[in-house]
Design a protein around this motif. Structure first.
Motif, PDB file in Angstrom:
ATOM      1  N   LYS A   1       2.121 -29.141 -28.384  1.00  0.00           N
ATOM      2  CA  LYS A   1       3.254 -29.208 -27.452  1.00  0.00           C
ATOM      3  C   LYS A   1       2.834 -28.793 -26.050  1.00  0.00           C
ATOM      4  CE  LYS A   1       8.047 -27.803 -26.705  1.00  0.00           C
ATOM      5  NZ  LYS A   1       7.829 -27.678 -25.243  1.00  0.00           N
ATOM      6  N   VAL A   2       2.025 -27.740 -25.953  1.00  0.00           N
ATOM      7  CA  VAL A   2       1.549 -27.305 -24.643  1.00  0.00           C
ATOM      8  C   VAL A   2       0.725 -28.409 -23.991  1.00  0.00           C
ATOM      9  CG1 VAL A   2       0.072 -25.679 -23.400  1.00  0.00           C
ATOM     10  CG2 VAL A   2       1.579 -24.856 -25.209  1.00  0.00           C
ATOM     11  N   VAL A   3      -0.128 -29.062 -24.774  1.00  0.00           N
ATOM     12  CA  VAL A   3      -0.956 -30.153 -24.247  1.00  0.00           C
ATOM     13  C   VAL A   3      -0.075 -31.294 -23.750  1.00  0.00           C
ATOM     14  CG1 VAL A   3      -2.641 -31.936 -24.850  1.00  0.00           C
ATOM     15  CG2 VAL A   3      -2.980 -29.583 -25.635  1.00  0.00           C
ATOM     16  N   LEU A   4       0.915 -31.692 -24.538  1.00  0.00           N
ATOM     17  CA  LEU A   4       1.806 -32.775 -24.120  1.00  0.00           C
ATOM     18  C   LEU A   4       2.571 -32.391 -22.858  1.00  0.00           C
ATOM     19  CD1 LEU A   4       3.137 -35.506 -24.542  1.00  0.00           C
ATOM     20  CD2 LEU A   4       4.750 -34.417 -26.114  1.00  0.00           C
ATOM     21  N   ASP A   5       3.098 -31.183 -22.822  1.00  0.00           N
ATOM     22  CA  ASP A   5       3.827 -30.723 -21.629  1.00  0.00           C
ATOM     23  C   ASP A   5       2.909 -30.685 -20.414  1.00  0.00           C
ATOM     24  OD1 ASP A   5       6.115 -30.456 -23.130  1.00  0.00           O
ATOM     25  OD2 ASP A   5       5.944 -28.277 -23.367  1.00  0.00           O
ATOM     26  N   ALA A   6       1.659 -30.293 -20.632  1.00  0.00           N
ATOM     27  CA  ALA A   6       0.691 -30.242 -19.528  1.00  0.00           C
ATOM     28  C   ALA A   6       0.444 -31.646 -18.982  1.00  0.00           C
ATOM     29  CB  ALA A   6      -0.615 -29.613 -19.995  1.00  0.00           C
ATOM     30  N   PHE A   7       0.301 -32.622 -19.866  1.00  0.00           N
ATOM     31  CA  PHE A   7       0.071 -33.999 -19.413  1.00  0.00           C
ATOM     32  C   PHE A   7       1.263 -34.524 -18.609  1.00  0.00           C
ATOM     33  CE2 PHE A   7      -3.666 -34.133 -21.953  1.00  0.00           C
ATOM     34  CZ  PHE A   7      -4.422 -35.198 -21.457  1.00  0.00           C
ATOM     35  N   LYS A   8       2.465 -34.152 -19.011  1.00  0.00           N
ATOM     36  CA  LYS A   8       3.646 -34.554 -18.240  1.00  0.00           C
ATOM     37  C   LYS A   8       3.594 -33.940 -16.838  1.00  0.00           C
ATOM     38  CE  LYS A   8       6.660 -35.113 -22.276  1.00  0.00           C
ATOM     39  NZ  LYS A   8       7.835 -34.583 -23.031  1.00  0.00           N
ATOM     40  N   GLU A   9       3.108 -32.695 -16.771  1.00  0.00           N
ATOM     41  CA  GLU A   9       2.982 -32.033 -15.469  1.00  0.00           C
ATOM     42  C   GLU A   9       1.872 -32.661 -14.644  1.00  0.00           C
ATOM     43  OE1 GLU A   9       4.636 -28.965 -12.984  1.00  0.00           O
ATOM     44  OE2 GLU A   9       5.261 -29.950 -14.832  1.00  0.00           O
ATOM     45  N   PHE A  10       0.751 -33.013 -15.291  1.00  0.00           N
ATOM     46  CA  PHE A  10      -0.336 -33.694 -14.578  1.00  0.00           C
ATOM     47  C   PHE A  10       0.172 -34.988 -13.937  1.00  0.00           C
ATOM     48  CE2 PHE A  10      -3.547 -31.986 -17.969  1.00  0.00           C
ATOM     49  CZ  PHE A  10      -3.395 -30.703 -17.470  1.00  0.00           C
ATOM     50  N   ALA A  11       1.008 -35.717 -14.688  1.00  0.00           N
ATOM     51  CA  ALA A  11       1.561 -36.961 -14.148  1.00  0.00           C
ATOM     52  C   ALA A  11       2.488 -36.680 -12.972  1.00  0.00           C
ATOM     53  CB  ALA A  11       2.303 -37.724 -15.240  1.00  0.00           C
ATOM     54  N   LYS A  12       3.271 -35.625 -13.095  1.00  0.00           N
ATOM     55  CA  LYS A  12       4.229 -35.261 -12.049  1.00  0.00           C
ATOM     56  C   LYS A  12       3.543 -34.976 -10.722  1.00  0.00           C
ATOM     57  CE  LYS A  12       7.597 -31.610 -10.980  1.00  0.00           C
ATOM     58  NZ  LYS A  12       8.241 -30.370 -11.491  1.00  0.00           N
ATOM     59  N   ILE A  13       2.375 -34.338 -10.770  1.00  0.00           N
ATOM     60  CA  ILE A  13       1.698 -33.962  -9.521  1.00  0.00           C
ATOM     61  C   ILE A  13       0.614 -34.956  -9.111  1.00  0.00           C
ATOM     62  CG2 ILE A  13       2.181 -31.519  -9.851  1.00  0.00           C
ATOM     63  CD1 ILE A  13      -0.750 -31.135 -10.663  1.00  0.00           C
ATOM     64  N   GLY A  14       0.544 -36.088  -9.794  1.00  0.00           N
ATOM     65  CA  GLY A  14      -0.361 -37.147  -9.362  1.00  0.00           C
ATOM     66  C   GLY A  14      -1.799 -36.994  -9.794  1.00  0.00           C
ATOM     67  N   TRP A  15      -2.038 -36.253 -10.866  1.00  0.00           N
ATOM     68  CA  TRP A  15      -3.401 -36.133 -11.393  1.00  0.00           C
ATOM     69  C   TRP A  15      -3.732 -37.250 -12.374  1.00  0.00           C
ATOM     70  CZ3 TRP A  15      -4.717 -30.308 -12.702  1.00  0.00           C
ATOM     71  CH2 TRP A  15      -4.829 -29.604 -11.486  1.00  0.00           C
ATOM     72  N   ILE A  16      -2.711 -37.788 -13.035  1.00  0.00           N
ATOM     73  CA  ILE A  16      -2.891 -38.866 -13.997  1.00  0.00           C
ATOM     74  C   ILE A  16      -1.708 -39.817 -13.906  1.00  0.00           C
ATOM     75  CG2 ILE A  16      -4.128 -37.353 -15.635  1.00  0.00           C
ATOM     76  CD1 ILE A  16      -1.518 -37.408 -17.366  1.00  0.00           C
ATOM     77  N   THR A  17      -1.855 -40.986 -14.519  1.00  0.00           N
ATOM     78  CA  THR A  17      -0.697 -41.820 -14.840  1.00  0.00           C
ATOM     79  C   THR A  17      -0.428 -41.628 -16.327  1.00  0.00           C
ATOM     80  OG1 THR A  17      -2.061 -43.763 -15.357  1.00  0.00           O
ATOM     81  CG2 THR A  17      -1.286 -43.510 -13.072  1.00  0.00           C
ATOM     82  N   LEU A  18       0.824 -41.673 -16.715  1.00  0.00           N
ATOM     83  CA  LEU A  18       1.194 -41.426 -18.110  1.00  0.00           C
ATOM     84  C   LEU A  18       2.278 -42.402 -18.521  1.00  0.00           C
ATOM     85  CD1 LEU A  18       0.859 -39.554 -20.609  1.00  0.00           C
ATOM     86  CD2 LEU A  18       2.699 -38.140 -19.648  1.00  0.00           C
ATOM     87  N   ASP A  19       2.003 -43.140 -19.603  1.00  0.00           N
ATOM     88  CA  ASP A  19       2.964 -44.087 -20.166  1.00  0.00           C
ATOM     89  C   ASP A  19       3.084 -43.779 -21.647  1.00  0.00           C
ATOM     90  OD1 ASP A  19       4.607 -46.157 -20.855  1.00  0.00           O
ATOM     91  OD2 ASP A  19       3.154 -47.754 -20.459  1.00  0.00           O
ATOM     92  N   GLU A  20       4.077 -42.941 -21.988  1.00  0.00           N
ATOM     93  CA  GLU A  20       4.253 -42.438 -23.345  1.00  0.00           C
ATOM     94  C   GLU A  20       2.973 -41.732 -23.799  1.00  0.00           C
ATOM     95  OE1 GLU A  20       5.786 -45.545 -25.823  1.00  0.00           O
ATOM     96  OE2 GLU A  20       7.685 -45.633 -24.733  1.00  0.00           O
ATOM     97  N   ASP A  21       2.184 -42.323 -24.715  1.00  0.00           N
ATOM     98  CA  ASP A  21       0.988 -41.630 -25.194  1.00  0.00           C
ATOM     99  C   ASP A  21      -0.258 -41.959 -24.366  1.00  0.00           C
ATOM    100  OD1 ASP A  21      -0.405 -39.995 -27.271  1.00  0.00           O
ATOM    101  OD2 ASP A  21      -1.408 -41.899 -27.709  1.00  0.00           O
ATOM    102  N   LEU A  22      -0.195 -42.998 -23.561  1.00  0.00           N
ATOM    103  CA  LEU A  22      -1.381 -43.466 -22.855  1.00  0.00           C
ATOM    104  C   LEU A  22      -1.472 -42.872 -21.452  1.00  0.00           C
ATOM    105  CD1 LEU A  22      -1.321 -47.235 -23.882  1.00  0.00           C
ATOM    106  CD2 LEU A  22      -2.616 -45.361 -24.922  1.00  0.00           C
ATOM    107  N   PHE A  23      -2.680 -42.508 -21.054  1.00  0.00           N
ATOM    108  CA  PHE A  23      -2.877 -41.942 -19.722  1.00  0.00           C
ATOM    109  C   PHE A  23      -4.170 -42.469 -19.109  1.00  0.00           C
ATOM    110  CE2 PHE A  23      -5.548 -39.189 -22.271  1.00  0.00           C
ATOM    111  CZ  PHE A  23      -6.607 -38.874 -21.427  1.00  0.00           C
ATOM    112  N   ASP A  24      -4.240 -42.385 -17.793  1.00  0.00           N
ATOM    113  CA  ASP A  24      -5.472 -42.621 -17.035  1.00  0.00           C
ATOM    114  C   ASP A  24      -5.598 -41.504 -16.019  1.00  0.00           C
ATOM    115  OD1 ASP A  24      -6.734 -45.076 -17.961  1.00  0.00           O
ATOM    116  OD2 ASP A  24      -4.944 -46.115 -17.203  1.00  0.00           O
ATOM    117  N   THR A  25      -6.781 -40.955 -15.887  1.00  0.00           N
ATOM    118  CA  THR A  25      -6.980 -39.941 -14.851  1.00  0.00           C
ATOM    119  C   THR A  25      -7.063 -40.624 -13.494  1.00  0.00           C
ATOM    120  OG1 THR A  25      -9.384 -39.992 -15.165  1.00  0.00           O
ATOM    121  CG2 THR A  25      -8.145 -38.323 -16.395  1.00  0.00           C
TER     122      THR A  25
END
Length: 210
Positions: free
Chosen positions: A158-182
């Motif tokens: 859960k912490v990892v998933l929440d972190a990825f949502k935050e990474f997307a929020k601040i422009g570190w990654i793109t996130l589409d459900e389970d898929l991401f790109d740095t």
């Protein structure tokens, strides 16, 4: 006054307020599909905007990377948040910093460069880093101010998933459900915390805190 010269730009009325809120909210802006117009505006008005943020807010418009990897962000002075209003002061939780360390290590140091699934990252942390798990779980417990006994695989997922949502929020990654790109801005974690990342195993096994 050079600090206000960017207001003369033809797109200032449409773009500046959005850019301003994004930067103050901790967003990193780069030449990606969703940020292209923001990036161009900043790049074309970089000196004026630098003067504006320093003069009016006591913060600094900085950039990392070069050419296609360039990204912009606001940097705060030592032990100060400048004159940014409280509701727009961005704070990055320590537990997400720790997740970023692991993600950077997995992708850029250990060579999982084609990895693009959050669930696979979660699985790799659980199964491929058994020697680091005790230290990682202790570090996350300290960051969240919880007892280590309350941190298990499910909590960490859960912490990892929440972190990825935050990474997307601040422009570190793109996130589409389970898929991401740095994105290029993800490199900022290494710029800030290179000593921790380069010595991550010693740090986690030594049970130190950020």
């Amino acid at each position: 006054m050079n600090s206000l010269a960017f207001f003369k730009h033809q797109e200032a009325r449409d773009l500046f307020a959005k850019i301003d809120y994004a930067l103050k909210d901790g967003v990193h802006i780069q030449n990606s599909i969703h940020q292209a117009s923001f990036f161009r505006f900043i790049e074309e008005n970089e000196e004026s905007l630098k003067d504006f943020y320093e003069e009016f807010y006591g913060v600094y418009l900085e950039h990392g990377g070069e050419t296609i990897n360039k990204y912009y962000y606001l940097e705060f002075g030592y032990n100060t948040r400048g004159n940014i209003p409280l509701e727009h002061r961005y704070f990055f939780p320590n537990e997400y910093v720790i997740v970023a360390f692991m993600v950077y290590k997995i992708i850029f140091i250990d060579g999982y460069v084609d990895l693009s699934s959050v669930s696979k990252i979660q699985k790799i942390i659980r199964q491929d880093y058994e020697d680091l798990k005790p230290g990682l779980y202790r570090a996350l417990a300290k960051a969240k101010r919880e007892k280590t006994t309350k941190i298990n695989d499910e909590n960490v997922d859960k912490v990892v998933l929440d972190a990825f949502k935050e990474f997307a929020k601040i422009g570190w990654i793109t996130l589409d459900e389970d898929l991401f790109d740095t994105l290029p801005a993800f490199e900022r974690i290494a710029k800030i915390y290179s000593d921790y990342i380069n010595n991550l195993e010693d740090w986690l096994k030594g049970d130190k805190v950020i």
